[in-house]
Write a protein that holds these residues in place. Structure first.
Motif: not given
Ligand SMILES: CC(C)(COP(=O)(O)OP(=O)(O)OC[C@H]1O[C@@H](n2cnc3c(N)ncnc32)[C@H](O)[C@@H]1OP(=O)(O)O)[C@@H](O)C(=O)NCCC(=O)NCCS
Length: 173
Positions: A26, A95, A97, A101, A107-108, A129-130, A137, A143
Motif C-alpha cells: 500500500t 483494514i 486486503f 483481493f 472491504g464492504t 485514521g487514513v 481508501a 462510500k
Molecule cells: C481500502 C480497501 C480496504 C477497500 O476494500 P475493497 O474490498 O477493495 O473495497 P470494495 O470492493 O468493497 O469497494 C467498495 C467501494 O469503495 C470504493 N473504492 C474501493 N477501492 C477503491 C479504489 N482503489 N479507488 C477508488 N474507489 C475505491 C468504491 O467506491 C467501491 O465501490 P464500487 O465498487 O461500487 O465503485 C482495500 O482496497 C484495501 O485493502 N486497500 C489497500 C490497503 C488500504 O489502503 N487500507 C486502508 C488503510 S487506512
C-alpha cells in the motif's frame, strides 16, 4: 464465499506476514526503502504483535475468500484505541486486503462485520485514521459514510505525514 475468523496467538506468524506484505504494497511506492523497513520492523515485530494480540481491548480478524487468506482487520476499543477517544467509540485501526483481493466487494462486507461488532459492543461511533494521500481508501471510507473530524501526525522514519481522522455515527435501532 467470505469467512471471517478471530485471530489468536497461534496466528502470529501469518499475521506478521500479511501485515508486512499489505503495508508494503500500500505505501511502499510513497516512502523510501529505509523508512519502510524501519517502520515494518518497529510496527510488526513479534513482540509488538504478540502484545497487540494479547490485549483484551483489541481484536484481529482474518478474512478468507474462497478458502484463501485475503486480508485482515484490527479493531480497538477503550484504552487500546490509537488516539484518546471516548468509551463509546470503536476504532478500525487496520483494514487491509492483498492486492488480488481488492475491489471485489470484500472491504464492504468486512466493514459490515465491523459495524456488527460495534453494535454488539454498544458503541455509538466508529472511527479511523487514513493517510492524507491514500485516495483509494478515502474513496472507500466516503462510500461507507465516514466524515472527517480531525487529523494527526504520523512519523515514518524521517518523514512527517498527516492522517485524517474520520468517523461515522451509528444508528442502531
Ligand atoms: C481500502 C480497501 C480496504 C477497500 O476494500 P475493497 O474490498 O477493495 O473495497 P470494495 O470492493 O468493497 O469497494 C467498495 C467501494 O469503495 C470504493 N473504492 C474501493 N477501492 C477503491 C479504489 N482503489 N479507488 C477508488 N474507489 C475505491 C468504491 O467506491 C467501491 O465501490 P464500487 O465498487 O461500487 O465503485 C482495500 O482496497 C484495501 O485493502 N486497500 C489497500 C490497503 C488500504 O489502503 N487500507 C486502508 C488503510 S487506512
Amino acid at each position: 464465499m467470505l469467512k471471517i475468523r478471530k485471530c489468536d496467538l497461534n496466528d502470529l506468524i501469518d499475521l506478521q506476514k500479511i501485515s508486512r506484505e499489505t503495508f508494503q504494497a500500500t505505501f511502499g511506492k510513497d516512502n523510501t526503502e529505509e523508512n519502510m523497513q524501519d517502520y515494518l520492523d518497529e510496527a510488526y515485530n513479534s513482540q509488538a504483535l504478540t502484545q497487540e494480540l494479547s490485549n483484551p481491548h483489541s481484536a484481529f480478524y482474518f478474512v478468507y475468500h474462497e478458502a484463501k487468506l485475503a486480508g485482515y482487520l484490527k479493531l480497538n476499543i477503550l484504552d487500546a484505541q490509537s488516539e484518546s477517544m471516548p468509551d463509546n467509540y470503536l476504532e478500525i485501526e487496520r483494514i487491509y486486503f492483498k492486492k488480488d483481493f481488492q475491489h471485489l466487494g470484500l472491504g464492504t462486507k468486512l466493514f459490515d462485520f465491523a459495524l456488527q461488532r460495534a453494535q454488539v459492543l454498544e458503541k455509538q461511533y466508529i472511527w479511523l485514521g487514513v493517510w492524507e494521500n491514500n485516495f483509494p481508501a478515502q474513496k472507500f471510507y466516503q462510500k461507507m459514510g465516514f466524515q472527517r473530524f480531525s487529523q494527526h501526525h504520523f512519523v515514518m522514519g524521517d518523514s512527517d505525514q498527516t492522517d485524517y481522522l474520520l468517523k461515522k455515527k451509528l444508528n442502531f435501532e
